[in-house]
Design a protein around this motif. Structure first.
Motif, PDB file in Angstrom:
ATOM      1  N   VAL A   1       0.837  -1.206   0.000  1.00  0.00           N
ATOM      2  CA  VAL A   1       0.000   0.000   0.000  1.00  0.00           C
ATOM      3  C   VAL A   1       0.872   1.257   0.000  1.00  0.00           C
ATOM      4  O   VAL A   1       0.579   2.228  -0.705  1.00  0.00           O
ATOM      5  CB  VAL A   1      -0.975  -0.028   1.200  1.00  0.00           C
ATOM      6  N   GLU A   2       1.951   1.240   0.763  1.00  0.00           N
ATOM      7  CA  GLU A   2       2.846   2.397   0.840  1.00  0.00           C
ATOM      8  C   GLU A   2       3.505   2.727  -0.494  1.00  0.00           C
ATOM      9  O   GLU A   2       3.884   3.866  -0.741  1.00  0.00           O
ATOM     10  CB  GLU A   2       3.940   2.155   1.886  1.00  0.00           C
ATOM     11  N   GLN A   3       3.652   1.746  -1.367  1.00  0.00           N
ATOM     12  CA  GLN A   3       4.340   1.943  -2.642  1.00  0.00           C
ATOM     13  C   GLN A   3       3.482   2.639  -3.692  1.00  0.00           C
ATOM     14  O   GLN A   3       4.009   3.129  -4.693  1.00  0.00           O
ATOM     15  CB  GLN A   3       4.820   0.601  -3.198  1.00  0.00           C
ATOM     16  N   ILE A   4       2.172   2.697  -3.514  1.00  0.00           N
ATOM     17  CA  ILE A   4       1.259   3.248  -4.521  1.00  0.00           C
ATOM     18  C   ILE A   4       0.600   4.505  -3.973  1.00  0.00           C
ATOM     19  O   ILE A   4      -0.106   4.453  -2.959  1.00  0.00           O
ATOM     20  CB  ILE A   4       0.160   2.224  -4.905  1.00  0.00           C
ATOM     21  N   ASP A   5       0.809   5.634  -4.650  1.00  0.00           N
ATOM     22  CA  ASP A   5       0.155   6.873  -4.230  1.00  0.00           C
ATOM     23  C   ASP A   5      -1.359   6.720  -4.324  1.00  0.00           C
ATOM     24  O   ASP A   5      -1.885   6.237  -5.321  1.00  0.00           O
ATOM     25  CB  ASP A   5       0.588   8.040  -5.128  1.00  0.00           C
ATOM     26  N   GLY A   6      -2.048   7.111  -3.272  1.00  0.00           N
ATOM     27  CA  GLY A   6      -3.504   7.062  -3.264  1.00  0.00           C
ATOM     28  C   GLY A   6      -4.077   5.686  -2.998  1.00  0.00           C
ATOM     29  O   GLY A   6      -5.289   5.490  -3.088  1.00  0.00           O
ATOM     30  N   CYS A   7      -3.230   4.715  -2.662  1.00  0.00           N
ATOM     31  CA  CYS A   7      -3.722   3.370  -2.380  1.00  0.00           C
ATOM     32  C   CYS A   7      -4.388   3.351  -1.005  1.00  0.00           C
ATOM     33  O   CYS A   7      -3.825   3.838  -0.023  1.00  0.00           O
ATOM     34  CB  CYS A   7      -2.592   2.356  -2.433  1.00  0.00           C
ATOM     35  N   LEU A   8      -5.593   2.799  -0.954  1.00  0.00           N
ATOM     36  CA  LEU A   8      -6.357   2.748   0.282  1.00  0.00           C
ATOM     37  C   LEU A   8      -6.228   1.417   1.013  1.00  0.00           C
ATOM     38  O   LEU A   8      -6.430   1.339   2.223  1.00  0.00           O
ATOM     39  CB  LEU A   8      -7.837   2.996  -0.013  1.00  0.00           C
ATOM     40  N   GLY A   9      -5.941   0.365   0.260  1.00  0.00           N
ATOM     41  CA  GLY A   9      -5.874  -0.959   0.868  1.00  0.00           C
ATOM     42  C   GLY A   9      -6.005  -2.047  -0.166  1.00  0.00           C
ATOM     43  O   GLY A   9      -5.525  -1.895  -1.293  1.00  0.00           O
ATOM     44  N   VAL A  10      -6.696  -3.134   0.219  1.00  0.00           N
ATOM     45  CA  VAL A  10      -6.833  -4.294  -0.664  1.00  0.00           C
ATOM     46  C   VAL A  10      -8.290  -4.725  -0.790  1.00  0.00           C
ATOM     47  O   VAL A  10      -9.084  -4.558   0.128  1.00  0.00           O
ATOM     48  CB  VAL A  10      -6.011  -5.510  -0.175  1.00  0.00           C
ATOM     49  N   ARG A  11      -8.585  -5.251  -1.964  1.00  0.00           N
ATOM     50  CA  ARG A  11      -9.878  -5.888  -2.210  1.00  0.00           C
ATOM     51  C   ARG A  11      -9.601  -7.380  -2.345  1.00  0.00           C
ATOM     52  O   ARG A  11      -8.713  -7.791  -3.080  1.00  0.00           O
ATOM     53  CB  ARG A  11     -10.528  -5.376  -3.489  1.00  0.00           C
ATOM     54  N   ILE A  12     -10.374  -8.160  -1.601  1.00  0.00           N
ATOM     55  CA  ILE A  12     -10.283  -9.605  -1.730  1.00  0.00           C
ATOM     56  C   ILE A  12     -11.603 -10.085  -2.316  1.00  0.00           C
ATOM     57  O   ILE A  12     -12.675  -9.766  -1.815  1.00  0.00           O
ATOM     58  CB  ILE A  12     -10.009 -10.282  -0.378  1.00  0.00           C
ATOM     59  N   VAL A  13     -11.485 -10.823  -3.400  1.00  0.00           N
ATOM     60  CA  VAL A  13     -12.650 -11.377  -4.081  1.00  0.00           C
ATOM     61  C   VAL A  13     -12.598 -12.891  -3.936  1.00  0.00           C
ATOM     62  O   VAL A  13     -11.556 -13.508  -4.144  1.00  0.00           O
ATOM     63  CB  VAL A  13     -12.664 -10.982  -5.579  1.00  0.00           C
ATOM     64  N   ALA A  14     -13.711 -13.472  -3.555  1.00  0.00           N
ATOM     65  CA  ALA A  14     -13.826 -14.924  -3.416  1.00  0.00           C
ATOM     66  C   ALA A  14     -15.012 -15.392  -4.245  1.00  0.00           C
ATOM     67  O   ALA A  14     -16.157 -15.130  -3.898  1.00  0.00           O
ATOM     68  CB  ALA A  14     -14.011 -15.316  -1.953  1.00  0.00           C
ATOM     69  N   ASN A  15     -14.713 -16.067  -5.349  1.00  0.00           N
ATOM     70  CA  ASN A  15     -15.765 -16.625  -6.199  1.00  0.00           C
ATOM     71  C   ASN A  15     -15.872 -18.117  -5.924  1.00  0.00           C
ATOM     72  O   ASN A  15     -14.873 -18.834  -5.944  1.00  0.00           O
ATOM     73  CB  ASN A  15     -15.453 -16.391  -7.677  1.00  0.00           C
ATOM     74  N   ARG A  16     -17.087 -18.558  -5.659  1.00  0.00           N
ATOM     75  CA  ARG A  16     -17.342 -19.973  -5.369  1.00  0.00           C
ATOM     76  C   ARG A  16     -17.412 -20.757  -6.679  1.00  0.00           C
ATOM     77  O   ARG A  16     -18.071 -20.371  -7.632  1.00  0.00           O
ATOM     78  CB  ARG A  16     -18.652 -20.114  -4.601  1.00  0.00           C
ATOM     79  N   HIS A  17     -16.707 -21.894  -6.671  1.00  0.00           N
ATOM     80  CA  HIS A  17     -16.754 -22.848  -7.790  1.00  0.00           C
ATOM     81  C   HIS A  17     -17.115 -24.197  -7.183  1.00  0.00           C
ATOM     82  O   HIS A  17     -16.356 -24.747  -6.392  1.00  0.00           O
ATOM     83  CB  HIS A  17     -15.403 -22.939  -8.504  1.00  0.00           C
ATOM     84  N   GLY A  18     -18.257 -24.717  -7.524  1.00  0.00           N
ATOM     85  CA  GLY A  18     -18.707 -25.947  -6.889  1.00  0.00           C
ATOM     86  C   GLY A  18     -19.189 -25.660  -5.479  1.00  0.00           C
ATOM     87  O   GLY A  18     -19.506 -24.523  -5.137  1.00  0.00           O
ATOM     88  N   GLN A  19     -19.235 -26.685  -4.643  1.00  0.00           N
ATOM     89  CA  GLN A  19     -19.731 -26.520  -3.281  1.00  0.00           C
ATOM     90  C   GLN A  19     -18.673 -25.948  -2.340  1.00  0.00           C
ATOM     91  O   GLN A  19     -18.985 -25.159  -1.462  1.00  0.00           O
ATOM     92  CB  GLN A  19     -20.210 -27.860  -2.728  1.00  0.00           C
ATOM     93  N   HIS A  20     -17.424 -26.368  -2.496  1.00  0.00           N
ATOM     94  CA  HIS A  20     -16.396 -26.019  -1.529  1.00  0.00           C
ATOM     95  C   HIS A  20     -15.111 -25.495  -2.154  1.00  0.00           C
ATOM     96  O   HIS A  20     -14.086 -25.443  -1.478  1.00  0.00           O
ATOM     97  CB  HIS A  20     -16.058 -27.235  -0.658  1.00  0.00           C
ATOM     98  N   HIS A  21     -15.146 -25.139  -3.406  1.00  0.00           N
ATOM     99  CA  HIS A  21     -13.951 -24.620  -4.068  1.00  0.00           C
ATOM    100  C   HIS A  21     -14.136 -23.137  -4.336  1.00  0.00           C
ATOM    101  O   HIS A  21     -15.212 -22.702  -4.744  1.00  0.00           O
ATOM    102  CB  HIS A  21     -13.691 -25.378  -5.375  1.00  0.00           C
ATOM    103  N   PHE A  22     -13.062 -22.396  -4.118  1.00  0.00           N
ATOM    104  CA  PHE A  22     -13.097 -20.950  -4.287  1.00  0.00           C
ATOM    105  C   PHE A  22     -11.913 -20.510  -5.132  1.00  0.00           C
ATOM    106  O   PHE A  22     -10.844 -21.121  -5.089  1.00  0.00           O
ATOM    107  CB  PHE A  22     -13.020 -20.236  -2.922  1.00  0.00           C
ATOM    108  N   HIS A  23     -12.118 -19.447  -5.873  1.00  0.00           N
ATOM    109  CA  HIS A  23     -11.025 -18.765  -6.564  1.00  0.00           C
ATOM    110  C   HIS A  23     -10.899 -17.393  -5.912  1.00  0.00           C
ATOM    111  O   HIS A  23     -11.885 -16.669  -5.800  1.00  0.00           O
ATOM    112  CB  HIS A  23     -11.320 -18.620  -8.060  1.00  0.00           C
ATOM    113  N   TYR A  24      -9.685 -17.067  -5.482  1.00  0.00           N
ATOM    114  CA  TYR A  24      -9.454 -15.822  -4.768  1.00  0.00           C
ATOM    115  C   TYR A  24      -8.607 -14.864  -5.593  1.00  0.00           C
ATOM    116  O   TYR A  24      -7.686 -15.294  -6.290  1.00  0.00           O
ATOM    117  CB  TYR A  24      -8.712 -16.084  -3.447  1.00  0.00           C
TER     118      TYR A  24
END
Length: 186
Positions: free
Chosen positions: A16-39
């Motif tokens: 975050v410190e390396q990018i001007d105007g960076c606020l933080g992180v977005r984490i995306v979790a997409n479900r694939h099947g019943q118990h599998h996720f892509h992050y």
């Protein structure tokens, strides 16, 4: 609610410190099947936020989750890990842990988790147990295995062989995958 380990907070803070105007992180979790996720984990600037974001102050940065990812990540922990093979973020998601009440299904699940999943993951694929009926285990392929021309070879010579060797109650392993709808077969 998602938790960040101290190691993850330190590493994200460095980014975050390396990018001007960076606020933080977005984490995306997409479900694939019943118990599998892509992050996905991405840095966030002001232009990357929405009114629907769930925002949490993590100290040196903020975390941003869309409502669907928030639900998919509930109870998860984000960590930064380093070993001989490299370094990166690791997400421990309790929703990805599979537990069966049926002891035979749990044995099959153990074989899939320990002996099958690692080799399929190398091809961008996964397999999950959908049910056990009598002496049959029903599985479903996903990712790079869904629609792959070698999926039936993988089923018969890899998955079925491993399950039959370890779980004597199972005599057949059947594929319930809609292979025609695979979008990125290996």
């Amino acid at each position: 609610m998602i938790t960040f380990t101290d190691e993850a907070k330190t590493k994200i803070g460095e980014y975050v410190e390396q990018i001007d105007g960076c606020l933080g992180v977005r984490i995306v979790a997409n479900r694939h099947g019943q118990h599998h996720f892509h992050y996905d984990i991405n840095l966030v600037t002001e232009n990357d936020t929405t009114d629907k974001d769930e925002i949490a102050d993590q100290g040196a940065f903020k975390s941003f989750l869309d409502p669907s990812s928030s639900k998919n990540l509930d109870g998860s922990t984000v960590d930064w890990v380093q070993d001989l093979s490299g370094a990166g973020f690791k997400i421990d998601n309790p929703q990805a842990v599979i537990r069966w009440d049926d002891p035979v299904a749990q044995k099959v699940q153990h074989v899939l988790d320990e002996k099958v999943a690692p080799s399929l993951a190398g091809h961008g694929g996964w397999v999950e147990l959908t049910r056990v009926e009598g002496d049959a285990a029903f599985i479903q392929f996903g990712g790079g295995c869904q629609g792959c021309g070698m999926s039936q070879v993988t089923l018969k010579e890899g998955i079925e062989t491993a399950i039959l060797a370890e779980v004597p109650e199972i005599k057949r392993v059947l594929d319930g995958t809609d292979h025609d709808s695979g979008t990125n077969p290996y």
